[in-house]
Design a protein around this motif. Structure first.
Motif, PDB file in Angstrom:
ATOM      1  N   ILE A  18       7.233  36.620  90.155  1.00  0.00           N
ATOM      2  CA  ILE A  18       8.392  36.951  89.329  1.00  0.00           C
ATOM      3  C   ILE A  18       8.870  35.737  88.542  1.00  0.00           C
ATOM      4  O   ILE A  18       9.294  35.869  87.389  1.00  0.00           O
ATOM      5  CB  ILE A  18       9.506  37.585  90.179  1.00  0.00           C
ATOM      6  N   LEU A  19       8.769  34.543  89.118  1.00  0.00           N
ATOM      7  CA  LEU A  19       9.108  33.330  88.363  1.00  0.00           C
ATOM      8  C   LEU A  19       8.209  33.195  87.139  1.00  0.00           C
ATOM      9  O   LEU A  19       8.685  32.873  86.041  1.00  0.00           O
ATOM     10  CB  LEU A  19       8.955  32.092  89.248  1.00  0.00           C
ATOM     11  N   LEU A  20       6.912  33.441  87.310  1.00  0.00           N
ATOM     12  CA  LEU A  20       5.987  33.373  86.176  1.00  0.00           C
ATOM     13  C   LEU A  20       6.315  34.449  85.147  1.00  0.00           C
ATOM     14  O   LEU A  20       6.376  34.178  83.947  1.00  0.00           O
ATOM     15  CB  LEU A  20       4.540  33.502  86.645  1.00  0.00           C
ATOM     16  N   LEU A  21       6.561  35.667  85.607  1.00  0.00           N
ATOM     17  CA  LEU A  21       6.922  36.761  84.708  1.00  0.00           C
ATOM     18  C   LEU A  21       8.188  36.411  83.926  1.00  0.00           C
ATOM     19  O   LEU A  21       8.242  36.563  82.698  1.00  0.00           O
ATOM     20  CB  LEU A  21       7.124  38.050  85.509  1.00  0.00           C
ATOM     21  N   ASN A  22       9.208  35.906  84.611  1.00  0.00           N
ATOM     22  CA  ASN A  22      10.454  35.534  83.940  1.00  0.00           C
ATOM     23  C   ASN A  22      10.251  34.374  82.975  1.00  0.00           C
ATOM     24  O   ASN A  22      10.879  34.322  81.921  1.00  0.00           O
ATOM     25  CB  ASN A  22      11.539  35.196  84.958  1.00  0.00           C
ATOM     26  N   HIS A  23       9.365  33.455  83.316  1.00  0.00           N
ATOM     27  CA  HIS A  23       9.065  32.340  82.409  1.00  0.00           C
ATOM     28  C   HIS A  23       8.496  32.870  81.091  1.00  0.00           C
ATOM     29  O   HIS A  23       8.915  32.460  80.017  1.00  0.00           O
ATOM     30  CB  HIS A  23       8.082  31.379  83.077  1.00  0.00           C
ATOM     31  N   VAL A  24       7.546  33.788  81.204  1.00  0.00           N
ATOM     32  CA  VAL A  24       6.928  34.355  79.997  1.00  0.00           C
ATOM     33  C   VAL A  24       7.964  35.142  79.196  1.00  0.00           C
ATOM     34  O   VAL A  24       8.057  34.999  77.973  1.00  0.00           O
ATOM     35  CB  VAL A  24       5.720  35.233  80.367  1.00  0.00           C
ATOM     36  N   ILE A  25       8.765  35.955  79.860  1.00  0.00           N
ATOM     37  CA  ILE A  25       9.778  36.761  79.169  1.00  0.00           C
ATOM     38  C   ILE A  25      10.829  35.867  78.523  1.00  0.00           C
ATOM     39  O   ILE A  25      11.246  36.113  77.384  1.00  0.00           O
ATOM     40  CB  ILE A  25      10.436  37.764  80.141  1.00  0.00           C
ATOM     41  N   SER A  26      11.248  34.816  79.215  1.00  0.00           N
ATOM     42  CA  SER A  26      12.326  33.969  78.692  1.00  0.00           C
ATOM     43  C   SER A  26      11.906  33.177  77.458  1.00  0.00           C
ATOM     44  O   SER A  26      12.765  32.709  76.707  1.00  0.00           O
ATOM     45  CB  SER A  26      12.830  33.009  79.773  1.00  0.00           C
ATOM     46  N   ARG A  27      10.616  33.036  77.220  1.00  0.00           N
ATOM     47  CA  ARG A  27      10.149  32.338  76.023  1.00  0.00           C
ATOM     48  C   ARG A  27      10.324  33.191  74.768  1.00  0.00           C
ATOM     49  O   ARG A  27      10.197  32.689  73.656  1.00  0.00           O
ATOM     50  CB  ARG A  27       8.676  31.945  76.174  1.00  0.00           C
ATOM     51  N   GLU A  28      10.556  34.485  74.952  1.00  0.00           N
ATOM     52  CA  GLU A  28      10.733  35.424  73.836  1.00  0.00           C
ATOM     53  C   GLU A  28      12.098  36.080  73.977  1.00  0.00           C
ATOM     54  O   GLU A  28      12.266  37.021  74.755  1.00  0.00           O
ATOM     55  CB  GLU A  28       9.625  36.485  73.846  1.00  0.00           C
ATOM     56  N   THR A  29      13.072  35.606  73.218  1.00  0.00           N
ATOM     57  CA  THR A  29      14.437  36.126  73.362  1.00  0.00           C
ATOM     58  C   THR A  29      14.531  37.614  73.044  1.00  0.00           C
ATOM     59  O   THR A  29      15.350  38.318  73.630  1.00  0.00           O
ATOM     60  CB  THR A  29      15.417  35.348  72.466  1.00  0.00           C
ATOM     61  N   HIS A  30      13.682  38.103  72.126  1.00  0.00           N
ATOM     62  CA  HIS A  30      13.745  39.534  71.818  1.00  0.00           C
ATOM     63  C   HIS A  30      13.256  40.373  73.001  1.00  0.00           C
ATOM     64  O   HIS A  30      13.690  41.501  73.182  1.00  0.00           O
ATOM     65  CB  HIS A  30      12.961  39.863  70.539  1.00  0.00           C
ATOM     66  N   ALA A  31      12.380  39.821  73.840  1.00  0.00           N
ATOM     67  CA  ALA A  31      11.943  40.542  75.033  1.00  0.00           C
ATOM     68  C   ALA A  31      13.104  40.672  76.011  1.00  0.00           C
ATOM     69  O   ALA A  31      13.332  41.751  76.581  1.00  0.00           O
ATOM     70  CB  ALA A  31      10.759  39.826  75.684  1.00  0.00           C
ATOM     71  N   MET A  32      13.840  39.591  76.193  1.00  0.00           N
ATOM     72  CA  MET A  32      15.010  39.652  77.072  1.00  0.00           C
ATOM     73  C   MET A  32      16.048  40.621  76.521  1.00  0.00           C
ATOM     74  O   MET A  32      16.642  41.393  77.285  1.00  0.00           O
ATOM     75  CB  MET A  32      15.609  38.252  77.232  1.00  0.00           C
ATOM     76  N   ALA A  33      16.232  40.607  75.206  1.00  0.00           N
ATOM     77  CA  ALA A  33      17.207  41.511  74.586  1.00  0.00           C
ATOM     78  C   ALA A  33      16.812  42.972  74.791  1.00  0.00           C
ATOM     79  O   ALA A  33      17.678  43.830  74.971  1.00  0.00           O
ATOM     80  CB  ALA A  33      17.324  41.198  73.100  1.00  0.00           C
ATOM     81  N   ARG A  34      15.513  43.246  74.779  1.00  0.00           N
ATOM     82  CA  ARG A  34      15.054  44.625  74.977  1.00  0.00           C
ATOM     83  C   ARG A  34      15.307  45.094  76.401  1.00  0.00           C
ATOM     84  O   ARG A  34      15.466  46.308  76.643  1.00  0.00           O
ATOM     85  CB  ARG A  34      13.564  44.738  74.645  1.00  0.00           C
ATOM     86  N   LEU A  35      15.333  44.166  77.370  1.00  0.00           N
ATOM     87  CA  LEU A  35      15.522  44.546  78.776  1.00  0.00           C
ATOM     88  C   LEU A  35      16.994  44.559  79.205  1.00  0.00           C
ATOM     89  O   LEU A  35      17.338  45.200  80.194  1.00  0.00           O
ATOM     90  CB  LEU A  35      14.730  43.596  79.679  1.00  0.00           C
ATOM     91  N   ARG A  36      17.861  43.863  78.479  1.00  0.00           N
ATOM     92  CA  ARG A  36      19.281  43.771  78.877  1.00  0.00           C
ATOM     93  C   ARG A  36      19.951  45.126  79.079  1.00  0.00           C
ATOM     94  O   ARG A  36      20.731  45.279  80.021  1.00  0.00           O
ATOM     95  CB  ARG A  36      20.067  42.946  77.859  1.00  0.00           C
ATOM     96  N   PRO A  37      19.714  46.128  78.222  1.00  0.00           N
ATOM     97  CA  PRO A  37      20.391  47.410  78.439  1.00  0.00           C
ATOM     98  C   PRO A  37      20.024  48.099  79.758  1.00  0.00           C
ATOM     99  O   PRO A  37      20.713  49.018  80.184  1.00  0.00           O
ATOM    100  CB  PRO A  37      19.916  48.269  77.257  1.00  0.00           C
ATOM    101  N   PHE A  38      18.970  47.633  80.414  1.00  0.00           N
ATOM    102  CA  PHE A  38      18.515  48.267  81.654  1.00  0.00           C
ATOM    103  C   PHE A  38      18.961  47.490  82.891  1.00  0.00           C
ATOM    104  O   PHE A  38      18.450  47.722  83.985  1.00  0.00           O
ATOM    105  CB  PHE A  38      16.990  48.407  81.636  1.00  0.00           C
TER     106      PHE A  38
END
Length: 176
Positions: A18-38
């Motif tokens: 999960i740390l690796l997954l979050n590292h990859v996601i956190s490098r792309e702010t639009h990916a984090m923005a897409r997940l925030r509503p959930f």
């Protein structure tokens, strides 16, 4: 003994994944923005059809945080809340590993929130780990580039080998 060791190692291994997954996601702010509503929703990865001859494979239970990242949860959190269940066909782990070397996706069954499933699918299609960029952070950019080139060459050779093995078909007793 083996079951005890697996049970004690599972949370640590899952946390690192999960740390690796979050590292990859956190490098792309639009990916984090897409997940925030959930935020607050749960995602469960389950290996369907895992061979009984192997030690049991635990489910990976994750919650979505308000930041648009994942956190590992234990199974007690499954009692309430919306759950997206993703079941991977793991009836033949060797074939699944071989397919991953070839860039193939395993058969997947999804149950739950269709909108969240669509976002997870988008992440799987569009996000990639930029290992070269991460290596350049603590090595020189030239060394990182060279290591990444060697890694790509090795991955290509392994994929070629895997394609050859897959083309040969079954080997051993009972193989026609």
């Amino acid at each position: 003994m083996l079951q005890t060791w697996i049970a004690s190692m599972t949370p640590a291994v899952q946390d690192r994944m999960i740390l690796l997954l979050n590292h990859v996601i956190s490098r792309e702010t639009h990916a984090m923005a897409r997940l925030r509503p959930f935020a607050g929703r749960l995602v469960v990865f389950h290996l369907q059809g895992w061979p009984a001859a192997l030690p049991p494979a635990p489910d990976l239970v994750m919650g979505l945080t308000p930041a648009g990242l994942f956190e590992r949860l234990d199974a007690t959190h499954l009692a309430g809340g919306e759950v997206l269940t993703i079941e991977l066909d793991a009836s033949n782990p060797a074939l699944m590993a071989l397919g991953s070397l070839l860039g193939e996706r395993p058969r997947v069954s999804v149950q739950g929130d269709a909108a969240l499933a669509g976002e997870i699918s988008w992440l799987m299609e569009n996000l990639r780990w930029d290992l070269e960029d991460d290596l350049a952070g603590f090595l020189s950019p030239a060394a990182a580039h060279q290591l990444a080139a060697w890694g790509r060459a090795t991955a290509s050779a392994v994929a070629t080998l895997a394609r050859g093995i897959k083309a040969r078909g079954p080997v051993g007793r009972g193989a026609a």
